[in-house]
Design a protein around this motif. Structure first.
Motif, PDB file in Angstrom:
ATOM      1  N   GLN A  99      39.893  56.064  20.687  1.00  0.00           N
ATOM      2  CA  GLN A  99      38.775  55.531  20.321  1.00  0.00           C
ATOM      3  C   GLN A  99      37.666  55.994  21.793  1.00  0.00           C
ATOM      4  O   GLN A  99      36.585  56.359  21.818  1.00  0.00           O
ATOM      5  CB  GLN A  99      38.499  54.255  20.127  1.00  0.00           C
ATOM      6  N   ASN A 100      38.547  56.027  22.828  1.00  0.00           N
ATOM      7  CA  ASN A 100      37.841  56.243  24.240  1.00  0.00           C
ATOM      8  C   ASN A 100      37.487  57.813  24.185  1.00  0.00           C
ATOM      9  O   ASN A 100      36.516  58.266  24.685  1.00  0.00           O
ATOM     10  CB  ASN A 100      38.871  55.996  25.183  1.00  0.00           C
ATOM     11  N   LEU A 101      38.473  58.778  23.567  1.00  0.00           N
ATOM     12  CA  LEU A 101      38.158  60.052  23.796  1.00  0.00           C
ATOM     13  C   LEU A 101      37.157  60.497  22.698  1.00  0.00           C
ATOM     14  O   LEU A 101      36.382  61.460  23.067  1.00  0.00           O
ATOM     15  CB  LEU A 101      39.608  60.661  23.306  1.00  0.00           C
ATOM     16  N   LEU A 102      37.256  59.771  21.580  1.00  0.00           N
ATOM     17  CA  LEU A 102      36.250  60.221  20.474  1.00  0.00           C
ATOM     18  C   LEU A 102      34.690  59.880  21.139  1.00  0.00           C
ATOM     19  O   LEU A 102      33.519  60.427  20.940  1.00  0.00           O
ATOM     20  CB  LEU A 102      36.414  59.488  19.167  1.00  0.00           C
ATOM     21  N   TYR A 103      34.585  58.635  21.848  1.00  0.00           N
ATOM     22  CA  TYR A 103      33.421  58.454  22.263  1.00  0.00           C
ATOM     23  C   TYR A 103      32.732  59.299  23.345  1.00  0.00           C
ATOM     24  O   TYR A 103      31.712  59.743  23.119  1.00  0.00           O
ATOM     25  CB  TYR A 103      33.484  56.959  23.041  1.00  0.00           C
ATOM     26  N   HIS A 104      33.737  59.677  24.003  1.00  0.00           N
ATOM     27  CA  HIS A 104      33.319  60.928  25.075  1.00  0.00           C
ATOM     28  C   HIS A 104      32.882  62.136  24.515  1.00  0.00           C
ATOM     29  O   HIS A 104      32.049  62.910  24.940  1.00  0.00           O
ATOM     30  CB  HIS A 104      34.499  61.149  26.132  1.00  0.00           C
ATOM     31  N   ALA A 105      33.554  62.762  23.272  1.00  0.00           N
ATOM     32  CA  ALA A 105      33.367  63.797  22.529  1.00  0.00           C
ATOM     33  C   ALA A 105      31.970  63.667  21.996  1.00  0.00           C
ATOM     34  O   ALA A 105      31.004  64.593  21.817  1.00  0.00           O
ATOM     35  CB  ALA A 105      34.309  64.048  21.539  1.00  0.00           C
ATOM     36  N   ASN A 106      31.637  62.302  21.511  1.00  0.00           N
ATOM     37  CA  ASN A 106      30.212  62.134  20.742  1.00  0.00           C
ATOM     38  C   ASN A 106      29.205  62.552  21.929  1.00  0.00           C
ATOM     39  O   ASN A 106      28.220  62.892  21.422  1.00  0.00           O
ATOM     40  CB  ASN A 106      30.199  60.862  20.204  1.00  0.00           C
ATOM     41  N   LEU A 107      29.511  61.897  23.087  1.00  0.00           N
ATOM     42  CA  LEU A 107      28.457  62.046  24.189  1.00  0.00           C
ATOM     43  C   LEU A 107      28.083  63.584  24.502  1.00  0.00           C
ATOM     44  O   LEU A 107      27.020  63.810  24.965  1.00  0.00           O
ATOM     45  CB  LEU A 107      28.923  61.366  25.533  1.00  0.00           C
ATOM     46  N   HIS A 108      29.059  64.449  24.292  1.00  0.00           N
ATOM     47  CA  HIS A 108      28.824  65.803  24.537  1.00  0.00           C
ATOM     48  C   HIS A 108      28.572  66.676  23.097  1.00  0.00           C
ATOM     49  O   HIS A 108      28.605  67.749  23.146  1.00  0.00           O
ATOM     50  CB  HIS A 108      30.192  66.473  24.879  1.00  0.00           C
ATOM     51  N   GLY A 109      28.400  65.808  22.203  1.00  0.00           N
ATOM     52  CA  GLY A 109      27.669  66.451  20.761  1.00  0.00           C
ATOM     53  C   GLY A 109      28.717  67.149  19.926  1.00  0.00           C
ATOM     54  O   GLY A 109      28.437  67.972  19.270  1.00  0.00           O
ATOM     55  N   ILE A 110      30.117  66.802  20.170  1.00  0.00           N
ATOM     56  CA  ILE A 110      31.313  67.386  19.439  1.00  0.00           C
ATOM     57  C   ILE A 110      31.249  66.765  18.098  1.00  0.00           C
ATOM     58  O   ILE A 110      31.617  65.473  18.120  1.00  0.00           O
ATOM     59  CB  ILE A 110      32.448  67.263  20.388  1.00  0.00           C
ATOM     60  N   ALA A 111      31.419  67.463  17.059  1.00  0.00           N
ATOM     61  CA  ALA A 111      31.637  67.063  15.624  1.00  0.00           C
ATOM     62  C   ALA A 111      32.823  66.248  15.490  1.00  0.00           C
ATOM     63  O   ALA A 111      34.179  66.578  16.234  1.00  0.00           O
ATOM     64  CB  ALA A 111      31.471  68.051  14.412  1.00  0.00           C
ATOM     65  N   ARG A 112      32.939  65.144  14.716  1.00  0.00           N
ATOM     66  CA  ARG A 112      34.432  64.392  14.861  1.00  0.00           C
ATOM     67  C   ARG A 112      35.549  65.060  14.446  1.00  0.00           C
ATOM     68  O   ARG A 112      36.637  64.860  14.972  1.00  0.00           O
ATOM     69  CB  ARG A 112      34.131  63.022  13.799  1.00  0.00           C
ATOM     70  N   GLY A 113      35.413  65.980  13.315  1.00  0.00           N
ATOM     71  CA  GLY A 113      36.571  66.845  13.103  1.00  0.00           C
ATOM     72  C   GLY A 113      37.108  67.620  14.179  1.00  0.00           C
ATOM     73  O   GLY A 113      38.288  67.608  14.367  1.00  0.00           O
ATOM     74  N   ALA A 114      36.299  68.519  14.660  1.00  0.00           N
ATOM     75  CA  ALA A 114      36.403  69.177  15.861  1.00  0.00           C
ATOM     76  C   ALA A 114      37.141  68.366  17.248  1.00  0.00           C
ATOM     77  O   ALA A 114      38.317  68.752  17.650  1.00  0.00           O
ATOM     78  CB  ALA A 114      35.512  70.131  16.383  1.00  0.00           C
ATOM     79  N   ALA A 115      36.513  67.234  17.261  1.00  0.00           N
ATOM     80  CA  ALA A 115      37.030  66.170  18.407  1.00  0.00           C
ATOM     81  C   ALA A 115      38.296  65.889  18.008  1.00  0.00           C
ATOM     82  O   ALA A 115      39.179  65.664  19.291  1.00  0.00           O
ATOM     83  CB  ALA A 115      35.968  65.134  18.523  1.00  0.00           C
ATOM     84  N   ARG A 116      38.759  65.470  16.910  1.00  0.00           N
ATOM     85  CA  ARG A 116      40.063  64.992  16.803  1.00  0.00           C
ATOM     86  C   ARG A 116      41.085  66.233  16.779  1.00  0.00           C
ATOM     87  O   ARG A 116      42.161  65.604  17.655  1.00  0.00           O
ATOM     88  CB  ARG A 116      40.226  64.491  15.060  1.00  0.00           C
ATOM     89  N   VAL A 117      40.753  67.282  16.480  1.00  0.00           N
ATOM     90  CA  VAL A 117      41.416  68.455  16.719  1.00  0.00           C
ATOM     91  C   VAL A 117      41.775  68.672  18.295  1.00  0.00           C
ATOM     92  O   VAL A 117      42.944  68.814  18.696  1.00  0.00           O
ATOM     93  CB  VAL A 117      40.941  69.750  16.244  1.00  0.00           C
ATOM     94  N   ARG A 118      40.804  68.613  19.123  1.00  0.00           N
ATOM     95  CA  ARG A 118      40.967  68.697  20.391  1.00  0.00           C
ATOM     96  C   ARG A 118      41.571  67.622  21.055  1.00  0.00           C
ATOM     97  O   ARG A 118      42.349  67.758  21.876  1.00  0.00           O
ATOM     98  CB  ARG A 118      39.581  68.817  21.059  1.00  0.00           C
ATOM     99  N   ILE A 119      41.371  66.474  20.823  1.00  0.00           N
ATOM    100  CA  ILE A 119      42.017  65.236  21.065  1.00  0.00           C
ATOM    101  C   ILE A 119      43.608  65.257  21.019  1.00  0.00           C
ATOM    102  O   ILE A 119      44.329  65.036  21.938  1.00  0.00           O
ATOM    103  CB  ILE A 119      41.508  63.795  20.581  1.00  0.00           C
ATOM    104  N   ALA A 120      43.938  65.872  19.746  1.00  0.00           N
ATOM    105  CA  ALA A 120      45.426  65.820  19.621  1.00  0.00           C
ATOM    106  C   ALA A 120      45.933  67.055  20.489  1.00  0.00           C
ATOM    107  O   ALA A 120      47.151  66.889  21.094  1.00  0.00           O
ATOM    108  CB  ALA A 120      45.817  66.575  18.036  1.00  0.00           C
ATOM    109  N   GLU A 121      45.300  68.014  20.825  1.00  0.00           N
ATOM    110  CA  GLU A 121      45.842  69.087  21.626  1.00  0.00           C
ATOM    111  C   GLU A 121      45.896  68.584  23.226  1.00  0.00           C
ATOM    112  O   GLU A 121      47.034  68.653  23.783  1.00  0.00           O
ATOM    113  CB  GLU A 121      44.872  70.448  21.736  1.00  0.00           C
ATOM    114  N   LEU A 122      44.930  67.711  23.717  1.00  0.00           N
ATOM    115  CA  LEU A 122      45.028  67.203  24.919  1.00  0.00           C
ATOM    116  C   LEU A 122      45.964  66.001  25.318  1.00  0.00           C
ATOM    117  O   LEU A 122      46.785  65.927  26.034  1.00  0.00           O
ATOM    118  CB  LEU A 122      43.657  66.699  25.202  1.00  0.00           C
ATOM    119  N   LEU A 123      46.252  65.069  24.144  1.00  0.00           N
ATOM    120  CA  LEU A 123      47.370  64.148  24.235  1.00  0.00           C
ATOM    121  C   LEU A 123      48.733  64.881  24.353  1.00  0.00           C
ATOM    122  O   LEU A 123      49.445  64.250  24.971  1.00  0.00           O
ATOM    123  CB  LEU A 123      47.008  63.283  23.176  1.00  0.00           C
TER     124      LEU A 123
END
Length: 248
Positions: A99-123
């Motif tokens: 949720q913390n990472l998705l909130y940050h992604a949303n602030l940068h205008g990243i679509a939720r699906g793309a954000a979840r993929v990026r978050i998985a990579e980073l974690l």
């Protein structure tokens, strides 16, 4: 890249708090794909400089440019290429890691699906894939720091600023954080400005800037700052004790 602007250029920057000069004519640069250390004791002005670079402080003296984009004239283009890990912890402990990472992604205008993929990579990169659904309050200090690094990278910045990122951590956690960031420089060409007073985190081949009482007293390769027989810690103590002899 020949002729390309540096990742970060700070030229003649000054900043005051009332009558007190927190920064005075500070000039430095971070080259592309380099790990640069900003060394200074507490109160040297490291956090103030970071606040100017990130535009938390509106600065009127000097110039800051990120990959050639002047911060005063092109703030959106400059800051879009910047990621930051501040000294103070800023995760929401009542939310999960994701949720913390998705909130940050949303602030940068990243679509939720793309954000979840990026978050998985980073974690996966920071070694915390198994904590994705856990609340931040259940993490250790070192794990929280790793999540903050992951969060700073969600929008794929090319320059990462870290302000005393290992303060208060045990030796193993400190080593983990340093290794993660150095791997990003090595593997992805990330440019890094790492503010610290812990000399063990700095390698002789790193670029280094020594800040003392708001002024740059030395800069160059870290290994070149020391005289024969000196450690980096010895050189640092000499430089901040007698800034006028920095080049001696």
């Amino acid at each position: 890249m020949s002729g390309a602007a540096p990742a970060l250029e700070v030229a003649g920057v000054g900043h005051r708090f009332g009558a007190r000069a927190a920064l005075a004519d500070v000039s430095m640069r971070v080259e592309r794909g380099r790990f640069a250390a900003l060394l200074g004791p507490n109160g040297a002005g490291k956090t103030t400089l970071f606040s100017v670079i990130t535009r938390l402080y509106d600065n009127r003296q000097g110039r800051v440019a990120i990959f050639g984009h002047p911060l005063d004239r092109e703030p959106s283009r400059a800051l879009a290429r910047l990621g930051v890990v501040f000294q103070a912890r800023t995760l929401d402990t009542d939310l999960t890691v994701e949720q913390n990472l998705l909130y940050h992604a949303n602030l940068h205008g990243i679509a939720r699906g793309a954000a979840r993929v990026r978050i998985a990579e980073l974690l996966d990169r920071v070694g915390l894939s198994d904590r994705r659904g856990d609340k931040v309050r259940t993490l250790s200090g070192g794990q929280s720091r790793r999540i903050e690094i992951a969060r700073s990278l969600v929008h794929r910045p090319e320059l990462l600023l870290l302000d005393e990122p290992t303060v208060g951590l045990d030796l193993e956690s400190r080593a983990d954080i340093v290794a993660i960031v150095r791997a990003l420089v090595r593997d992805e060409g990330l440019s890094v400005l790492w503010a610290t007073h812990i000399f063990e985190e700095i390698d002789p081949a790193d670029d280094a800037v020594v800040l003392h009482r708001g002024q740059v007293v030395a800069s160059g390769r870290a290994g070149d700052l020391a005289r024969p027989g000196e450690t980096l810690a010895d050189a640092f103590r000499r430089l901040v004790a007698d800034p006028g002899r920095a080049a001696a």
